[in-house]
Design an enzyme around this catalytic site. Structure first.
Site, mmCIF file in Angstrom:
data_model
loop_
_atom_site.group_PDB
_atom_site.id
_atom_site.type_symbol
_atom_site.label_atom_id
_atom_site.label_comp_id
_atom_site.label_asym_id
_atom_site.label_seq_id
_atom_site.Cartn_x
_atom_site.Cartn_y
_atom_site.Cartn_z
ATOM 1 C CB SER A 49 -0.856 0.352 1.242
ATOM 2 O OG SER A 49 -0.257 -0.351 2.336
ATOM 3 C CB THR A 50 3.300 2.908 1.983
ATOM 4 O OG1 THR A 50 3.517 1.889 2.661
ATOM 5 C CG2 THR A 50 1.876 3.926 1.849
ATOM 6 C CG PHE A 73 -2.512 -4.096 9.950
ATOM 7 C CD1 PHE A 73 -3.757 -3.408 9.166
ATOM 8 C CD2 PHE A 73 -2.340 -3.461 9.875
ATOM 9 C CE1 PHE A 73 -4.512 -4.058 10.663
ATOM 10 C CE2 PHE A 73 -2.442 -4.699 11.728
ATOM 11 C CZ PHE A 73 -4.072 -5.063 11.830
ATOM 12 C CG ASP A 110 -1.652 -9.508 11.768
ATOM 13 O OD1 ASP A 110 -0.164 -8.728 11.032
ATOM 14 O OD2 ASP A 110 -1.276 -9.535 12.620
ATOM 15 C CB ALA A 111 1.308 -9.760 5.548
ATOM 16 C CE1 TYR A 224 20.185 1.608 1.949
ATOM 17 C CE2 TYR A 224 20.019 2.564 4.636
ATOM 18 C CZ TYR A 224 20.482 2.945 3.204
ATOM 19 O OH TYR A 224 21.045 3.675 3.026
ATOM 20 C CE1 TYR A 234 17.864 0.805 8.136
ATOM 21 C CE2 TYR A 234 19.200 -1.004 7.418
ATOM 22 C CZ TYR A 234 18.337 -1.239 7.410
ATOM 23 O OH TYR A 234 16.933 -1.392 6.902
HETATM 24 P P1 NAD Z 1 6.326 1.840 3.970
HETATM 25 O O1 NAD Z 1 6.763 1.721 5.405
HETATM 26 O O2 NAD Z 1 5.897 3.059 3.106
HETATM 27 O O3 NAD Z 1 5.304 0.185 3.643
HETATM 28 C C1 NAD Z 1 5.089 -0.826 4.361
HETATM 29 C C2 NAD Z 1 3.925 -1.751 3.929
HETATM 30 O O4 NAD Z 1 3.756 -3.290 5.425
HETATM 31 C C3 NAD Z 1 2.838 -1.204 3.936
HETATM 32 O O5 NAD Z 1 2.184 -1.286 2.794
HETATM 33 C C4 NAD Z 1 1.718 -1.415 5.276
HETATM 34 O O6 NAD Z 1 0.362 -1.385 5.343
HETATM 35 C C5 NAD Z 1 2.398 -3.263 5.248
HETATM 36 N N1 NAD Z 1 2.039 -3.005 6.962
HETATM 37 C C6 NAD Z 1 3.338 -3.352 7.907
HETATM 38 N N2 NAD Z 1 2.649 -4.042 8.742
HETATM 39 C C7 NAD Z 1 1.682 -5.106 8.236
HETATM 40 C C8 NAD Z 1 0.931 -6.061 8.941
HETATM 41 N N3 NAD Z 1 0.745 -6.296 10.176
HETATM 42 N N4 NAD Z 1 -0.083 -7.006 8.237
HETATM 43 C C9 NAD Z 1 -0.178 -6.366 6.425
HETATM 44 N N5 NAD Z 1 0.687 -5.379 6.222
HETATM 45 C C10 NAD Z 1 1.681 -4.895 6.787
HETATM 46 O O7 NAD Z 1 7.610 0.266 3.851
HETATM 47 P P2 NAD Z 1 9.058 0.748 2.794
HETATM 48 O O8 NAD Z 1 10.317 1.925 3.818
HETATM 49 O O9 NAD Z 1 8.406 0.938 1.889
HETATM 50 O O10 NAD Z 1 10.043 -0.582 3.585
HETATM 51 C C11 NAD Z 1 9.326 -1.762 2.256
HETATM 52 C C12 NAD Z 1 11.157 -2.613 2.562
HETATM 53 O O11 NAD Z 1 11.509 -2.183 1.689
HETATM 54 C C13 NAD Z 1 11.350 -2.635 3.620
HETATM 55 O O12 NAD Z 1 11.754 -4.318 4.204
HETATM 56 C C14 NAD Z 1 12.169 -1.825 4.069
HETATM 57 O O13 NAD Z 1 13.511 -2.400 5.042
HETATM 58 C C15 NAD Z 1 12.644 -1.468 2.560
HETATM 59 N N6 NAD Z 1 13.604 -0.440 2.174
HETATM 60 C C16 NAD Z 1 13.420 0.776 2.191
HETATM 61 C C17 NAD Z 1 13.907 1.092 2.062
HETATM 62 C C18 NAD Z 1 13.915 2.589 2.619
HETATM 63 O O14 NAD Z 1 15.006 3.338 2.820
HETATM 64 N N7 NAD Z 1 12.205 3.397 2.838
HETATM 65 C C19 NAD Z 1 15.788 0.947 1.841
HETATM 66 C C20 NAD Z 1 15.635 -0.363 1.140
HETATM 67 C C21 NAD Z 1 14.667 -1.503 1.697
#
Ligand code: NAD
Length: 392
Positions: A49-50, A73, A110-111, A224, A234
């Site tokens: 979703s995001t 979620f 809740d996934a 990451y 980190y």
């Molecule tokens: P985000 O917060 O934008 O997205 C998180 C997603 O997880 C959302 O869709 C949310 O609804 C879902 N979610 C959270 N808890 C949940 C649950 N209990 N049940 C179902 N869905 C749930 O996060 P993001 O930054 O896009 O991170 C996604 C992945 O990418 C992570 O593994 C993160 O470590 C990795 N990542 C992020 C970055 C960064 O800079 N943001 C860099 C490299 C890797």
């Protein structure tokens, strides 16, 4: 309701439906402007979703022509509260994908639970039948273990010794030093249980057990690494330990799936971007503000959608097996970690203060991106006009 940003610390508690829809449409339009990907046709995105998960879903449908199921979620609007941004993003995505002729189904809950996995398997049976690609992009602060009922809370702390570095209050622009005490053993264990690979393995087992993984399918989880300066908080901190576990899980799953179905389980190390999750990590928003400045100046900037398109087009579906680093990972962070980029980030880092923040970093870009996550700041949207928050 007239919806304005209401920022509390590193989150915004309101979201604007039209602004979120605009942000989704921007990503769709960008993907449509790229060369199509000869890629997966049936895709499940967990955390859709995001952030990176949403970009993955958009790239799958509008870049590769895939039908998708998204798991997330998110909360609908209720009373005086707006829905969450991910709710509005999904409504906009589903509408656009269906209008373009793609299946776009979603599972909200809740996934980490067995019930949600079962519900998703049932939905796959009724819709996509088989999966070519499963993206695992969850980011969560807590998890209840589905078998033992233990409740885990993740923390973002260094391991072994305190960590002190510069940080910024994004809203006021005050740069200060923050010291974070090291995590306890229990906190390290909890963080790995939340953000490590156990749940990804449980998803893969549930999908495999139900017979919905297509021959030659792939599952990808996001990780990451980041630079030296965030290493103690980190990669060598609690979250890094969890990522170590996730990456070790990839190796196990990969070995198993390759034999069973010619499948692959891989980790993609992505670059730092502004998302709801990265905003919560101390020091990281200041690092991203400096990184964005350096990468934009050099014409190397990428957000979620550009990274994921490149992951699909140049790595996963380029026609040859993706190149992997020595630890077996796909690397999408090569521009972020380029020596000249990091040298310039480091030199700005040494001089950055409250009074030069606006000039030496892209804090303005960071703030814009942050507000955009919640649908604010979109050109052409009148934020003084009443909108119905109950978008479904
Ligand atoms: P985000 O917060 O934008 O997205 C998180 C997603 O997880 C959302 O869709 C949310 O609804 C879902 N979610 C959270 N808890 C949940 C649950 N209990 N049940 C179902 N869905 C749930 O996060 P993001 O930054 O896009 O991170 C996604 C992945 O990418 C992570 O593994 C993160 O470590 C990795 N990542 C992020 C970055 C960064 O800079 N943001 C860099 C490299 C890797």
């Amino acid at each position: 309701m007239i919806i304005k940003p209401r920022i509390r610390g590193f989150i915004c508690t309101t979201a604007h439906p039209e602004g979120c829809a605009r942000h989704v449409q921007e990503q769709i339009d960008w993907i449509r402007g790229q060369r199509p990907v000869r890629g997966p046709k049936r895709v499940l995105v967990i955390g859709a979703s995001t952030g990176y998960g949403l970009a993955s879903r958009i790239a799958a449908s509008f870049g590769a022509g895939a039908d998708t199921i998204g798991v997330f979620f998110e909360k609908p609007a209720s009373g005086v509260r707006t829905a969450t941004a991910g709710w509005y993003n999904t409504v906009a995505f589903e509408k656009a994908a269906r209008a373009a002729g793609y299946v776009a189904e979603s599972v909200n809950g809740d996934a980490f639970s067995d019930a949600l996995k079962a519900q998703t398997v049932e939905l796959i049976g009724k819709t996509l039948q088989k999966l070519d690609l499963v993206i695992y992009s969850l980011a969560s602060p807590r998890r209840t273990h589905p078998r033992t009922g233990e409740r885990f809370s993740g923390v973002i702390k260094p391991v072994g010794a305190p960590y002190c570095n510069k940080t910024v209050d994004v809203q006021t622009g005050a740069v200060s030093h923050v010291t974070i005490d090291p995590a306890t053993e229990e906190e390290i264990r909890h963080s790995a249980a939340v953000m490590g690979g156990e749940d990804w393995a449980m998803w893969t087992d549930a999908l495999d057990g139900a017979g919905v993984l297509a021959e030659g399918f792939r599952t990808i989880a996001y990780s990451y690494i980041g630079p030296e300066l965030t290493r103690p908080i980190y990669r060598e901190g609690t979250i890094g330990k969890a990522k170590d576990h996730l990456e070790a899980t990839a190796q196990e799953l990969d070995a198993r799936l390759r034999q069973r179905r010619g499948g692959r389980a891989l980790v993609s190390v992505n670059k730092a971007v502004v998302t709801q999750s990265s905003a919560a990590i101390p020091v990281v928003p200041l690092y991203i503000s400096v990184l964005y400045k350096v990468m934009k100046d050099r014409g190397l900037h990428e957000g979620c959608i550009e990274q994921i398109y490149r992951l699909f087009s140049d790595r996963l579906y380029a026609g040859t097996p993706p190149a992997l680093d020595g630890a077996g990972r796909i690397r999408m962070d090569e521009f972020e970690l380029q020596n000249d980029v990091q040298a310039q980030v480091q030199s700005i880092w040494e001089e950055i203060r409250t009074d030069n923040l606006e000039t030496v970093s892209d804090i303005r870009g960071y703030r814009e991106e942050f507000l955009k996550l919640f649908g604010f700041g979109a050109p052409g949207i009148n934020y003084d006009v009443d909108v119905d928050p109950a978008v479904v």
